[in-house]
Design an enzyme around this catalytic site. Structure first.
Site, PDB file in Angstrom:
ATOM      1  N   ASP A   6      -7.683  -9.145 -24.009  1.00  0.00           N
ATOM      2  CA  ASP A   6      -6.267  -8.301 -24.024  1.00  0.00           C
ATOM      3  C   ASP A   6      -5.003  -9.318 -23.823  1.00  0.00           C
ATOM      4  O   ASP A   6      -5.568  -9.972 -22.662  1.00  0.00           O
ATOM      5  CB  ASP A   6      -6.523  -7.418 -23.931  1.00  0.00           C
ATOM      6  CG  ASP A   6      -5.490  -6.540 -24.824  1.00  0.00           C
ATOM      7  OD1 ASP A   6      -6.496  -5.089 -24.977  1.00  0.00           O
ATOM      8  OD2 ASP A   6      -4.654  -6.217 -24.037  1.00  0.00           O
ATOM      9  N   ASN A  10      -8.934   3.226 -30.970  1.00  0.00           N
ATOM     10  CA  ASN A  10      -7.850   3.513 -31.732  1.00  0.00           C
ATOM     11  C   ASN A  10      -7.856   3.768 -32.852  1.00  0.00           C
ATOM     12  O   ASN A  10      -7.874   2.338 -33.981  1.00  0.00           O
ATOM     13  CB  ASN A  10      -7.252   2.957 -30.566  1.00  0.00           C
ATOM     14  CG  ASN A  10      -7.138   3.416 -29.131  1.00  0.00           C
ATOM     15  OD1 ASN A  10      -8.329   4.002 -28.983  1.00  0.00           O
ATOM     16  ND2 ASN A  10      -6.966   2.464 -28.296  1.00  0.00           N
ATOM     17  N   GLU A  57      -1.938   0.653 -32.048  1.00  0.00           N
ATOM     18  CA  GLU A  57      -0.771  -0.023 -32.091  1.00  0.00           C
ATOM     19  C   GLU A  57      -0.838  -1.006 -33.251  1.00  0.00           C
ATOM     20  O   GLU A  57       0.241  -2.037 -33.718  1.00  0.00           O
ATOM     21  CB  GLU A  57      -0.291  -0.603 -30.581  1.00  0.00           C
ATOM     22  CG  GLU A  57      -0.210   0.243 -29.458  1.00  0.00           C
ATOM     23  CD  GLU A  57      -0.387  -0.617 -28.434  1.00  0.00           C
ATOM     24  OE1 GLU A  57      -0.026  -2.070 -28.133  1.00  0.00           O
ATOM     25  OE2 GLU A  57       0.130   0.256 -26.639  1.00  0.00           O
ATOM     26  N   VAL A  58      -2.082  -1.847 -33.105  1.00  0.00           N
ATOM     27  CA  VAL A  58      -2.028  -2.961 -34.059  1.00  0.00           C
ATOM     28  C   VAL A  58      -3.248  -2.628 -35.189  1.00  0.00           C
ATOM     29  O   VAL A  58      -4.044  -2.116 -34.526  1.00  0.00           O
ATOM     30  CB  VAL A  58      -2.478  -4.008 -33.011  1.00  0.00           C
ATOM     31  CG1 VAL A  58      -3.305  -5.529 -33.837  1.00  0.00           C
ATOM     32  CG2 VAL A  58      -1.551  -4.649 -32.112  1.00  0.00           C
ATOM     33  N   HIS A  60     -10.120  -3.150 -34.558  1.00  0.00           N
ATOM     34  CA  HIS A  60     -10.413  -4.073 -33.254  1.00  0.00           C
ATOM     35  C   HIS A  60     -11.456  -2.995 -32.383  1.00  0.00           C
ATOM     36  O   HIS A  60     -10.775  -2.014 -31.869  1.00  0.00           O
ATOM     37  CB  HIS A  60      -9.001  -4.502 -32.390  1.00  0.00           C
ATOM     38  CG  HIS A  60      -8.167  -3.371 -32.227  1.00  0.00           C
ATOM     39  ND1 HIS A  60      -6.958  -3.072 -33.358  1.00  0.00           N
ATOM     40  CD2 HIS A  60      -7.851  -2.820 -31.227  1.00  0.00           C
ATOM     41  CE1 HIS A  60      -5.892  -2.556 -32.203  1.00  0.00           C
ATOM     42  NE2 HIS A  60      -6.618  -2.051 -31.201  1.00  0.00           N
TER      43      HIS A  60
END
Ligand code: AMP
Length: 119
Positions: free
Chosen positions: A33, A90, A98-99, A103
């Site tokens: 990350d 998430n 966020e992305v 993931h």
């Protein structure tokens, strides 16, 4: 919601932007990350176009799902996390994603704080 192929992880998979790679096979890429939240903070992503964990588990092929999960085990073995780790996926606004490419966060290398703040 449709998959946005301009998201940053799609660009990493296509090789348009670099990553600090820790593992790769036909179905999976894993990299450190960029803003680590623990001593070890690795992101594991499928190479297929899936928005989040639900999209992946619902729509990916059996081969992709098995390949992803086996790769996660291999990556965990590769990391120095014998004393434990945390995996987080998430999803969406409430999940703080966020992305918009599925993931799995793998966090470890130190004792981790409580999973959720109380507020
Ligand atoms: P999430 O909030 O679950 O969507 O997590 C997205 C994660 O991607 C965050 O922990 C970011 O620090 C991380 N991230 C964003 N851009 C990059 C990048 N170019 N390389 C590595 N990690 C990234």
């Amino acid at each position: 919601m449709t998959y946005d192929d301009q998201n940053i992880f799609a660009k990493i998979i296509r090789g348009e932007i670099p990553c600090d790679k820790v593992f790769e096979n036909d179905h999976v890429l894993a990299f450190n990350d960029i803003s680590p939240q623990a001593k070890i903070h690795v992101l594991v992503i499928p190479k297929g176009a899936y928005i989040d964990i639900k999209d992946f588990n619902k729509n990916a092929s059996d081969e992709e799902i098995l390949g992803f999960n086996r790769a996660v085990a291999e990556i965990i073995e590769q990391l120095d996390v014998a004393q434990g780790f945390r995996s987080i996926a998430n999803s969406g606004d409430h999940g703080g994603q966020e992305v918009p490419h599925y993931h799995l966060h793998l966090l470890g290398g130190q004792p981790l704080a409580a999973m959720l703040s109380k507020d």
